[in-house]
Design an enzyme around this catalytic site. Structure first.
Site: not given
Ligand SMILES: CC(=O)N[C@@H](CC(=O)O)C(=O)O
Ligand SMILES: [Zn+2]
Length: 315
Positions: A23, A26, A180, A166, A168-170
């Protein structure tokens, strides 16, 4: 393979990535990763390849969460397998590139460990985000980090859920771990948040170095908060918000919320209470990025997970 005293042999960790800028607004992760791209001495560990990497450079450039769509929701099998085309949203094209570089997701060639650095506007302190309750390597790593930072606290959020999880990138890595840290406004750097994040990455890399060096980590239990529900703001028929997070709840991430406790405050001063039957622990309370996701906060339940003992296999 489990030995007689419950210690499982796992392959050595060889490839580690540290992602920032998933993001683009951030700033702790963006700044740390850029710092380490310029000078990696701080994150070097013997016998390891550690790659600091900015995952969404266009969003970082514009200091915005994303360009077309949230990169941290884009790593679905559909997105990763759709034929490449300039018509695709920027983040879907970027997800395919990241999957090629650090995955492919689910394959033996994928990076072993991927840290993804995030900030929240919520008062969550340091939170490690796990995606699986069965990843014993990651459970041991978070246990190590929690002990290393004590008496400061580091909470573990488990996003494993049949509907709410969800892509995620990781998640292209074998052991995905989110970090976080908050509260920090979008586009802002705060020294305390920056230094907390930096310290946790250091402990995590120390853990990996000890593991590769042959240290045996004994079975342990880890307290985690498992995502159970998303709570939206109250809205009118046009979809506009009609209430705010109640002052008694604001900034109270990880504190118990019981039936009858105040949750929202309407613009005319009425209180809306929590009506659920169980004690829950809210997180991401009033997170700025989640207004568009129709999420005022996440509800979690406390759980204690057991991690197998682990040891790097001599191969
Ligand atoms: C505030 C924020 O961006 N939180 C992350 C949490 C995560 O990395 O799982 C997101 O919603 O992707
Ligand atoms: Zn984030």
């Amino acid at each position: 393979m489990t030995t007689c005293h419950g210690v499982v042999n796992l392959p050595e960790v060889r490839k580690v990535a540290i992602f920032g800028g998933t993001h683009g607004n951030e700033m702790s992760g963006v700044t740390l990763v850029n710092l380490w791209i310029n000078n990696g001495a701080e994150i070097q560990r013997s016998g390891l390849t550690i790659k600091p990497f900015i995952t969404n450079p266009q969003a970082v450039e514009k200091c915005t969460r994303y360009i077309d769509t949230d990169l941290n929701r884009a790593f679905t099998q559909d997105n990763l397998s759709v034929p490449r085309s300039e018509e695709l949203p920027y983040e879907v094209r970027r997800a395919q590139e990241i999957n090629q570089m650090f995955g492919p997701k689910g394959s033996p060639e994928a990076y072993d460990v991927i840290f993804d650095l995030h900030n929240t506007t919520s008062n969550m302190g340091c939170t490690l985000i796990l995606e699986s309750s069965k990843d014993h390597f990651n459970l041991q790593m978070v246990n190590y980090i929690k002990r290393a930072v004590a008496p400061a606290s580091c909470t573990v959020l488990l996003t494993e859920h049949p509907l709410l999880q969800y892509s995620t990138t990781r998640s292209v890595g074998k052991h995905p771990i989110g970090l976080e840290v908050g509260p920090q406004p979008q586009g802002v750097l705060r020294s305390n948040i920056f230094e907390s994040m930096r310290a946790i990455v250091k402990h995590a890399l120390d853990f990996i170095e000890l593991f590769n060096g042959g240290m045996e980590f004994q079975p342990c239990t880890v307290d985690v908060y498992r995502v159970s529900e998303k709570m939206d703001y109250p809205r009118d028929t046009n979809g506009n918000i009609t209430a705010m997070v109640h002052p008694n709840l604001q900034d109270c991430d990880w504190e118990p919320l019981n039936r009858g406790d105040p949750m929202f405050q309407t613009f005319d001063g009425r209180t809306i209470e929590y009506e659920g039957g169980h004690t829950v622990y809210p997180a991401f309370i009033n997170e700025a990025a989640y207004y568009e996701k129709h999420q005022a906060f996440t509800l979690t339940r406390r759980e204690s997970l057991t991690a197998n003992g682990i040891k790097a296999s001599e191969m």
